[in-house]
Design an enzyme around this catalytic site. Structure first.
Site, PDB file in Angstrom:
ATOM      1  N   LYS A  24      44.861  88.310   5.488  1.00  8.36           N
ATOM      2  CA  LYS A  24      45.268  87.663   4.238  1.00  8.36           C
ATOM      3  C   LYS A  24      44.067  87.449   3.322  1.00  8.36           C
ATOM      4  O   LYS A  24      44.176  87.622   2.093  1.00  8.36           O
ATOM      5  CB  LYS A  24      45.985  86.346   4.559  1.00  8.36           C
ATOM      6  CG  LYS A  24      47.356  86.574   5.189  1.00  8.36           C
ATOM      7  CD  LYS A  24      47.941  85.344   5.868  1.00  8.36           C
ATOM      8  CE  LYS A  24      49.252  85.706   6.567  1.00  8.36           C
ATOM      9  NZ  LYS A  24      49.828  84.600   7.358  1.00  8.36           N
ATOM     10  N   GLN A  41      48.793  78.599   8.869  1.00  5.53           N
ATOM     11  CA  GLN A  41      49.122  79.707   9.760  1.00  5.53           C
ATOM     12  C   GLN A  41      49.890  79.208  10.982  1.00  5.53           C
ATOM     13  O   GLN A  41      49.451  78.293  11.666  1.00  5.53           O
ATOM     14  CB  GLN A  41      47.846  80.427  10.192  1.00  5.53           C
ATOM     15  CG  GLN A  41      48.092  81.643  11.064  1.00  5.53           C
ATOM     16  CD  GLN A  41      48.859  82.747  10.346  1.00  5.53           C
ATOM     17  OE1 GLN A  41      48.572  83.073   9.194  1.00  5.53           O
ATOM     18  NE2 GLN A  41      49.840  83.309  11.015  1.00  5.53           N
ATOM     19  N   ASP A 100      54.225  80.119   1.189  1.00  6.03           N
ATOM     20  CA  ASP A 100      54.912  80.680   2.356  1.00  6.03           C
ATOM     21  C   ASP A 100      56.411  80.378   2.350  1.00  6.03           C
ATOM     22  O   ASP A 100      57.159  80.917   3.159  1.00  6.03           O
ATOM     23  CB  ASP A 100      54.292  80.133   3.648  1.00  6.03           C
ATOM     24  CG  ASP A 100      53.676  81.227   4.505  1.00  6.03           C
ATOM     25  OD1 ASP A 100      53.847  82.416   4.167  1.00  6.03           O
ATOM     26  OD2 ASP A 100      53.034  80.899   5.517  1.00  6.03           O
TER      27      ASP A 100
END
Length: 289
Positions: A61, A105, A128
Site C-alpha cells: 500500500k 491493517q 477502507d
C-alpha cells in the site's frame, strides 16, 4: 515476494492491468488536487504486531502511495499494544487535518475488538469503508467509502462490460471485509444474491447455480471444477500462504476450462483492492477540502 504471472488468456481477469488504469487516474487527480489546494493527499496506516502477510500488504500500500503521489505515514505498533492505545492513536489521526485517510491493517491481535476500533475512525477518513456509518450508507444504496475488495470486483465487472442486473450471484464467505459488502453491493445493482459460509450444507448445490461466483474463505483449493457452472464468472478472493507462496480458494487449473472469466491468485483482486484504496484516499482529501 511471489511474482505476478503474465496474463495471456482472455478468460483471466488481469487485476494488475485494471489497477494500473485506476492508479493512472488517481495520479492525475492527485496532481490536480495539489494544483488547486497546495497540499498533497495523505494516508496513515496502523499495523499492530508482526503478522508477515499484513506487513507485506502494508508495504504494498505504501508503494502504491508512492506511485500515485500520495503521502504515506506508517505507524507500526507492537503485538501487546492495548486497544485503548490504538484508539488513542486513531483519535489523534482524526484531528490532524493533513491526514486524509486512516487505514488499520486487519487482522488485529486477538485481545483487540476490531469492530470497536473501526468505529473510532472518522467516517470522512474511513478509506477502507469499515466504519458502521459508511457500511449503513452502503446498505441503503448510498455507496461512498465501501470496502475496497468488493469495490474492486465491481470495477472488474465494469471493465469487462458485465452488468450484474438480474444475474445469479453466489458469495462464499460472510465476512464484514468481503462477503457481506460484496453481497450488498451486488444487490444494489439488482443481482439475485445468495450468501454461503462455513455452516452452509451442500455448498456445491449452491455454487453450481452461480453466474457470478465470489469466493472469500481462506480455504486453499475449496472450489473445484464440478462446483462451477459452465461459463461462470469467478472471483477468487481467498489468500493462503504456504512456503512463501500465495494460493487462492479456487483450484485454478481445474476450474479454468469451465469459466467465462476468472480472477487469478495472485494478480487478481489484490492489485485492484490497493488501487481502490488510493482512489478512496484522493476522494477523502477532496471531501475534506
Amino acid at each position: 515476494m511471489q511474482e505476478l504471472p503474465e496474463v495471456t488468456d482472455p478468460r483471466i481477469i488481469d487485476g494488475k492491468k485494471i489497477a494500473q488504469g485506476i492508479e493512472a487516474d488517481v495520479k492525475r487527480g492527485v496532481e490536480e488536487f495539489i494544483s488547486e489546494h497546495g497540499i498533497r493527499p495523505a494516508l496513515a496506516t496502523i499495523l499492530v504486531g508482526e503478522h508477515p502477510p499484513s506487513k507485506l500488504y502494508v508495504k504494498l500500500k505504501h508503494w502504491a502511495c508512492k506511485r500515485v503521489g500520495i503521502i504515506s505515514e506508517d505507524h507500526k505498533l507492537p503485538q501487546e499494544t492495548t486497544q485503548e492505545e490504538i484508539i488513542g492513536l486513531i483519535a489523534t489521526m482524526n484531528k490532524r487535518p493533513e491526514i486524509h485517510g486512516i487505514l488499520v491493517q486487519l487482522p488485529l491481535p486477538g485481545h483487540i475488538d476490531e469492530r470497536e476500533v473501526m468505529m473510532q475512525i472518522s467516517p470522512k477518513k474511513d478509506v477502507d469503508g469499515f466504519n458502521p456509518l459508511n457500511m449503513g450508507k452502503m446498505l441503503i444504496g448510498r455507496e461512498g467509502f465501501v470496502p475496497c475488495t468488493p469495490k474492486g470486483i465491481i470495477r472488474a465487472l465494469e471493465e469487462s462490460k458485465i452488468d450484474p442486473h438480474g444475474m445469479e450471484v453466489v458469495v462464499v464467505g460472510h465476512s464484514n471485509v468481503v462477503g457481506k459488502p460484496a453481497a450488498i453491493m451486488l444487490l444494489n445493482r439488482n443481482a439475485t444474491v445468495k450468501v454461503c459460509h462455513v455452516y452452509t450444507k451442500d455448498l456445491k448445490s449452491h455454487t453450481v447455480e452461480a453466474d457470478i461466483l465470489i469466493v472469500a474463505t481462506g480455504v486453499r483449493g475449496l472450489i473445484k471444477a464440478d462446483m462451477v457452472k459452465e461459463g461462470a464468472i469467478v472471483f477468487d478472493v481467498g489468500i493462503t500462504w504456504q512456503d512463501n507462496k500465495v494460493y487462492g480458494d479456487v483450484d485454478f487449473d481445474d476450474v479454468l476450462p469451465r469459466v467465462g472469466l476468472i480472477s487469478p491468485v495472485p494478480g487478481g483482486v489484490g492489485p485492484m483492492t490497493i488501487a481502490i484504496l488510493m482512489e478512496h484516499t484522493l476522494m477523502a482529501a477532496r471531501m475534506q477540502r
